[in-house]
Design an enzyme around this catalytic site. Structure first.
Site, mmCIF file in Angstrom:
data_model
loop_
_atom_site.group_PDB
_atom_site.id
_atom_site.type_symbol
_atom_site.label_atom_id
_atom_site.label_comp_id
_atom_site.label_asym_id
_atom_site.label_seq_id
_atom_site.Cartn_x
_atom_site.Cartn_y
_atom_site.Cartn_z
ATOM 1 N N HIS A 124 -2.118 12.692 12.937
ATOM 2 C CA HIS A 124 -2.740 11.374 12.796
ATOM 3 C C HIS A 124 -2.424 10.716 11.457
ATOM 4 O O HIS A 124 -2.663 9.525 11.283
ATOM 5 C CB HIS A 124 -4.256 11.455 13.027
ATOM 6 C CG HIS A 124 -5.043 12.039 11.896
ATOM 7 N ND1 HIS A 124 -5.479 13.345 11.883
ATOM 8 C CD2 HIS A 124 -5.497 11.489 10.738
ATOM 9 C CE1 HIS A 124 -6.167 13.567 10.779
ATOM 10 N NE2 HIS A 124 -6.192 12.459 10.067
ATOM 11 N N SER A 168 -6.818 14.587 4.758
ATOM 12 C CA SER A 168 -6.175 15.018 5.995
ATOM 13 C C SER A 168 -4.729 15.421 5.747
ATOM 14 O O SER A 168 -3.964 14.674 5.129
ATOM 15 C CB SER A 168 -6.219 13.890 7.031
ATOM 16 O OG SER A 168 -7.531 13.650 7.461
ATOM 17 N N ASP A 193 -2.826 18.231 16.417
ATOM 18 C CA ASP A 193 -2.915 17.296 15.295
ATOM 19 C C ASP A 193 -2.101 17.778 14.095
ATOM 20 O O ASP A 193 -2.536 17.680 12.955
ATOM 21 C CB ASP A 193 -4.373 17.067 14.879
ATOM 22 C CG ASP A 193 -4.533 15.823 14.001
ATOM 23 O OD1 ASP A 193 -3.644 14.944 14.053
ATOM 24 O OD2 ASP A 193 -5.528 15.736 13.258
#
Length: 335
Positions: free
Chosen positions: A80, A186, A110
């Site tokens: 993402h 992230s 992911d």
């Protein structure tokens, strides 16, 4: 009759009296650091050079973090973070900015791989996430809200969680930690006390505090070869969600099992391969194909190795009985 104190005072005065205690010498900086601080400092010094900031889509695009795992610029991050972009900007810890090419990505876990243009770059080593224990010290490094090389520390709060990622896919066997994460973390590494990467930070639960998640590094190690070779993961699909559980000693002895753990089915997708094979919630899978299923990592690995559309044997336990069925993995659906 005078007390002994006054007799002594009249004779000798206060010259023999004990002096007030002197303040203890303050410890130097090295002595003042406790064991916890020393570990965090050492890990931060070791890993920060290998942690990068990523920006996809120009100045108005999103940003995140990544971890270099090879000297020729290959780095691991979240899917993402890079999205559908083919190029990203990579900012190194020393301030240099270089172009990066998205080599492959996998929305289902992911995870994504990027290659930054460069050589002889600092890089991190991968650990073994299967050995993690609840309560173990972990350190997170990343660029939350644009603040590069930010370090936070905490513990492993739980393992084996199931998380719906930002891309909408359910990811099994996720690590839960209370090491503080924020937007921009992230894709950055979750690291153990030896400086080995044991997870890729991926999500936080808002507005809760101290509930953060990371994709286990063993999952990444299983799919990295395909991401680097094909740009995507070619995997089979069983249509179930599960988590690892211990096998009672008496049950293992009853069926002559050498393994101590299996994978318990938590949910079965209607009309999926597992449903068609007769698996139910509560079943404990012990083997799939020719390999033991002692963890979610085992299942993921086997699903990337076994051919799609070819029947494979699944062995599971239900109500203290052993069952064997044939299951036909399908292509992983795009949802």
């Amino acid at each position: 009759m005078a007390s002994r104190f006054w007799e002594h005072f009249i004779t000798n005065g206060f010259e023999d009296q004990a002096q007030p205690p002197q303040p203890a010498k303050e410890p130097d900086e090295g002595e003042a650091l406790d064991a916890f601080s020393r570990v965090v400092i050492r890990v931060a010094d070791q890993l920060r050079p290998a942690v990068v900031n990523l920006r996809a889509g120009g100045r108005r695009g999103g940003s995140g973090s990544g971890i270099l795992f090879a000297p020729d610029g290959f780095l691991l991050t979240n899917h993402h973070v890079v999205g559908e972009h083919e190029r990203v900007q990579v900012r190194l810890n020393d301030g240099r900015e270089i172009d990066g090419r998205v080599v492959g990505n996998d929305p289902w876990t992911d995870l994504a791989v990027v290659q930054a243009g460069g050589s002889a770059l600092p890089f991190a080593s991968f650990g073994d996430s299967a050995k993690l224990r609840v309560g173990q010290l972990v350190v997170a490094i990343g660029s939350p809200l644009g603040f590069e090389s930010t370090v936070t520390a905490g513990v492993v709060s739980a393992t084996g969680r199931t998380l719906r990622s930002i891309t909408g896919h359910l990811v099994d066997n996720v690590i839960q930690t209370d090491a503080a994460l924020n937007p921009g973390n992230s894709g950055g590494p979750l690291v153990d006390s030896r400086g080995h990467v044991i997870g890729v930070n991926t999500a936080v639960i808002q507005p809760a505090q101290g509930i953060c998640f990371a994709i286990p590094i063993n999952m990444a190690k299983h799919i990295l070869p395909q991401l680097m070779k094909h740009g995507r993961v070619m995997r089979g699909y069983l249509g179930l969600h599960a988590h690892p559980v211990p096998i009672p000693v008496a049950v293992a002895r009853q069926f002559g099992l050498t393994q101590t753990r299996g994978v318990e089915v938590q949910m079965v997708e209607p009309d999926g391969p597992a449903d068609q094979a007769g698996l139910q919630e509560g079943d404990v899978i012990i083997t799939f194909g020719d390999g033991p299923a002692t963890s979610i990592d085992d299942l993921h690995k086997l699903l990337t190795e076994l051919p799609v559309g070819i029947p494979s044997t699944v062995v599971f336990l239900r109500d203290h009985r052993r069952f064997e069925r044939m299951v036909v993995p399908t292509d992983y659906p795009s949802f």
